[in-house]
Design a protein around this motif. Structure first.
Motif, PDB file in Angstrom:
ATOM      1  N   THR A 211      46.130 -58.803   3.118  1.00 16.95           N
ATOM      2  CA  THR A 211      46.058 -59.341   1.752  1.00 16.95           C
ATOM      3  C   THR A 211      46.885 -60.608   1.569  1.00 16.95           C
ATOM      4  O   THR A 211      46.780 -61.279   0.541  1.00 16.95           O
ATOM      5  CB  THR A 211      46.493 -58.278   0.728  1.00 16.95           C
ATOM      6  OG1 THR A 211      47.776 -57.735   1.094  1.00 16.95           O
ATOM      7  CG2 THR A 211      45.476 -57.151   0.662  1.00 16.95           C
ATOM      8  N   ALA A 212      47.693 -60.964   2.573  1.00 18.45           N
ATOM      9  CA  ALA A 212      48.363 -62.267   2.537  1.00 18.45           C
ATOM     10  C   ALA A 212      47.358 -63.400   2.736  1.00 18.45           C
ATOM     11  O   ALA A 212      47.624 -64.550   2.379  1.00 18.45           O
ATOM     12  CB  ALA A 212      49.447 -62.329   3.606  1.00 18.45           C
ATOM     13  N   ILE A 213      46.187 -63.075   3.284  1.00 19.34           N
ATOM     14  CA  ILE A 213      45.084 -64.033   3.388  1.00 19.34           C
ATOM     15  C   ILE A 213      44.446 -64.112   1.997  1.00 19.34           C
ATOM     16  O   ILE A 213      44.026 -63.092   1.447  1.00 19.34           O
ATOM     17  CB  ILE A 213      44.044 -63.568   4.432  1.00 19.34           C
ATOM     18  CG1 ILE A 213      44.725 -63.302   5.782  1.00 19.34           C
ATOM     19  CG2 ILE A 213      42.923 -64.579   4.571  1.00 19.34           C
ATOM     20  CD1 ILE A 213      43.836 -62.562   6.782  1.00 19.34           C
ATOM     21  N   SER A 214      44.387 -65.278   1.422  1.00 23.29           N
ATOM     22  CA  SER A 214      44.018 -65.389   0.010  1.00 23.29           C
ATOM     23  C   SER A 214      42.648 -64.796  -0.307  1.00 23.29           C
ATOM     24  O   SER A 214      42.445 -64.207  -1.380  1.00 23.29           O
ATOM     25  CB  SER A 214      44.066 -66.852  -0.445  1.00 23.29           C
ATOM     26  OG  SER A 214      43.167 -67.642   0.307  1.00 23.29           O
ATOM     27  N   SER A 215      41.698 -64.888   0.603  1.00 20.98           N
ATOM     28  CA  SER A 215      40.357 -64.351   0.336  1.00 20.98           C
ATOM     29  C   SER A 215      40.345 -62.824   0.288  1.00 20.98           C
ATOM     30  O   SER A 215      39.436 -62.211  -0.267  1.00 20.98           O
ATOM     31  CB  SER A 215      39.372 -64.837   1.396  1.00 20.98           C
ATOM     32  OG  SER A 215      39.810 -64.483   2.696  1.00 20.98           O
TER      33      SER A 215
ATOM     34  N   SER B 191      43.896 -65.874  10.853  1.00 18.81           N
ATOM     35  CA  SER B 191      44.941 -65.014  10.291  1.00 18.81           C
ATOM     36  C   SER B 191      44.525 -63.544  10.356  1.00 18.81           C
ATOM     37  O   SER B 191      45.355 -62.663  10.630  1.00 18.81           O
ATOM     38  CB  SER B 191      45.241 -65.411   8.839  1.00 18.81           C
ATOM     39  OG  SER B 191      45.779 -66.712   8.775  1.00 18.81           O
TER      40      SER B 191
ATOM     41  N   GLU C 105      32.801 -65.212   1.906  1.00 18.83           N
ATOM     42  CA  GLU C 105      34.020 -65.302   1.112  1.00 18.83           C
ATOM     43  C   GLU C 105      35.253 -65.005   1.963  1.00 18.83           C
ATOM     44  O   GLU C 105      36.262 -65.709   1.886  1.00 18.83           O
ATOM     45  CB  GLU C 105      33.958 -64.312  -0.053  1.00 18.83           C
ATOM     46  CG  GLU C 105      35.231 -64.191  -0.882  1.00 18.83           C
ATOM     47  CD  GLU C 105      35.588 -65.479  -1.616  1.00 18.83           C
ATOM     48  OE1 GLU C 105      36.762 -65.638  -1.971  1.00 18.83           O
ATOM     49  OE2 GLU C 105      34.687 -66.311  -1.833  1.00 18.83           O
TER      50      GLU C 105
ATOM     51  N   TYR D  26      41.490 -68.571   7.712  1.00 16.69           N
ATOM     52  CA  TYR D  26      41.418 -67.178   7.252  1.00 16.69           C
ATOM     53  C   TYR D  26      41.003 -66.266   8.407  1.00 16.69           C
ATOM     54  O   TYR D  26      41.546 -65.166   8.573  1.00 16.69           O
ATOM     55  CB  TYR D  26      40.433 -67.038   6.103  1.00 16.69           C
ATOM     56  CG  TYR D  26      40.824 -67.747   4.828  1.00 16.69           C
ATOM     57  CD1 TYR D  26      42.093 -68.301   4.655  1.00 16.69           C
ATOM     58  CD2 TYR D  26      39.930 -67.866   3.782  1.00 16.69           C
ATOM     59  CE1 TYR D  26      42.450 -68.950   3.493  1.00 16.69           C
ATOM     60  CE2 TYR D  26      40.272 -68.509   2.593  1.00 16.69           C
ATOM     61  CZ  TYR D  26      41.532 -69.046   2.460  1.00 16.69           C
ATOM     62  OH  TYR D  26      41.880 -69.683   1.302  1.00 16.69           O
TER      63      TYR D  26
ATOM     64  N   GLY E 159      43.030 -61.123  -0.949  1.00 14.41           N
ATOM     65  CA  GLY E 159      44.154 -60.793  -1.819  1.00 14.41           C
ATOM     66  C   GLY E 159      43.882 -59.746  -2.872  1.00 14.41           C
ATOM     67  O   GLY E 159      44.803 -59.075  -3.338  1.00 14.41           O
ATOM     68  N   ARG E 160      42.620 -59.588  -3.287  1.00 16.82           N
ATOM     69  CA  ARG E 160      42.300 -58.638  -4.354  1.00 16.82           C
ATOM     70  C   ARG E 160      41.983 -57.233  -3.847  1.00 16.82           C
ATOM     71  O   ARG E 160      41.694 -56.336  -4.643  1.00 16.82           O
ATOM     72  CB  ARG E 160      41.118 -59.156  -5.170  1.00 16.82           C
ATOM     73  CG  ARG E 160      41.428 -60.436  -5.944  1.00 16.82           C
ATOM     74  CD  ARG E 160      40.246 -60.835  -6.797  1.00 16.82           C
ATOM     75  NE  ARG E 160      40.535 -62.039  -7.570  1.00 16.82           N
ATOM     76  CZ  ARG E 160      39.674 -62.611  -8.413  1.00 16.82           C
ATOM     77  NH1 ARG E 160      38.452 -62.087  -8.553  1.00 16.82           N
ATOM     78  NH2 ARG E 160      40.008 -63.702  -9.064  1.00 16.82           N
TER      79      ARG E 160
END
Length: 362
Positions: A313-317, A345, A335, A342, A319-320
């Motif tokens: 979840t540190a990967i912005s895509s 990572s 996405e 991404y 994160g939710r």
């Protein structure tokens, strides 16, 4: 029907006496102990034997099935037991078993699993794993169960100690005059006993002679088929991402497992921990990417799982994605990996997970 048996001691043949089944529970217990007594291979071409049966599976709004049984591939049988002395063995049981099928139809895998855990104290996959000898495809099983639930493709079986003409006629009519996903059958189990020997004589009614429906039938995918369908249904940049992910998986995973979806192909990334499968993620030809937290949580300690989740979840895509480790969280490939960084990572997070698994095994 006359049955002859011979004792190994006397070497004499003698007639076995018929045994009257006094209650439906006798038939239920018999099939819970040995679900493979149902010759399901005579019902559907290529289907594997039933391996577990759960009694009194509750269906909200309907009632409790006598038995809910599963094959190792995820096919589902709904089983009702009736004795000849019960007048419901004629007509009412037909409506009853169809009602159960309608209430099970489109129930989620998670709900089925939750109810079985409440009955048996273990997840459905654990029960099947204990019953299956050798290597077994857990993801394929789950996919098969989901497929059966979504399409209502159940095998409905009425088990009786003695069949009557009315039931035999209805079963034949349903199977030979319909094109439904489900099928209806009657299994007559007659019992005989001679001294200490007991004999069971199963006879299946309603084995349809029509060819099986081809639409929606599952198959084992291959790498070639997977990428062929992927290229036909996705933009070129999606295909390129999946090719990169697959090639890295070949170098990194302990095993890549192709799924058995009827229309959608998949491959799953596996590590092995003490001989058991650790399923990390699954990629689908329809452009989905799924984090298999529901498979990871029984195999990993909570702290490792939580730290892996933090890295993902540190990967912005990503994160939710919530820290719900009982679910299989889905995100579109476009996405999830819209930036090459991404993807790199995510690979690093999975490689970190592998290092922790190897450390635990030492």
């Amino acid at each position: 029907m006359k049955i002859l048996v011979r004792s190994n001691k006397t070497r004499r043949w003698e007639f076995a006496d018929p045994v009257t089944t006094k209650a439906e529970t006798e038939l239920q217990h018999l099939l819970i102990e040995s679900p493979s007594l149902i010759p399901i291979g005579d019902i559907r071409e290529g289907i594997s034997p039933l391996v577990i049966a759960v009694d009194e599976f509750g269906l909200p709004g309907s009632g409790n099935t006598d038995l809910l049984a599963f094959t190792a591939d995820g096919d589902i049988a709904i089983i009702e037991c009736k004795v000849a002395t019960n007048p419901d063995s004629k007509r009412k049981v037909i409506g009853q078993i169809l009602e159960y099928g309608s209430f099970l139809w489109r129930m989620s895998y998670q709900e089925v699993d939750k109810r079985i855990q409440g009955k048996r104290g273990k997840p459905l996959t654990d029960l099947v794993k204990e019953a299956v000898a050798g290597e077994w495809d857990e993801e394929g099983f789950r996919s098969g169960v989901e497929h059966s639930l979504e399409r209502g493709a159940f095998v409905l079986i009425i088990v009786v100690d003695e069949i009557n003409d009315q039931l035999r006629r209805v079963v034949r009519y349903v199977n030979e005059c319909s094109k439904s996903e489900f099928s209806l059958h009657a299994l007559e189990i007659r019992r005989f006993r001679a001294d200490v020997v007991e004999v069971l004589v199963p006879h299946l009614h309603g084995a349809s002679t029509r060819p099986p429906l081809m639409e929606g039938r599952r198959k084992k995918w291959t790498e070639e088929e997977f990428f062929s369908v992927l290229a036909k249904t996705n933009e070129p940049h999606i295909v390129k991402i999946v090719e990169d992910l697959y090639q890295w998986s070949e170098r990194t995973a302990d095993r890549i497992w192709f799924g058995t979806g009827a229309e959608t192909g998949s491959f799953t990334f596996h590590f092995l921990k003490e001989g058991k499968t650790v399923s990390v993620f699954t990629t689908y030809t329809d452009g989905r990417f799924v984090l298999n937290y529901g498979w990871l949580s029984p195999q990993l300690s909570p702290d490792i799982l939580q730290e892996f989740h933090s890295k993902v979840t540190a990967i912005s895509s990503f994160g939710r994605i919530p820290a719900d480790f009982s679910k299989w969280h889905s995100i579109r490939i476009a996405e999830a990996f819209k930036s090459p960084e991404y993807l790199e990572s995510f690979k690093q997070a999975v490689e970190w997970l592998h290092s922790r698994i190897e450390t635990q095994e030492r």
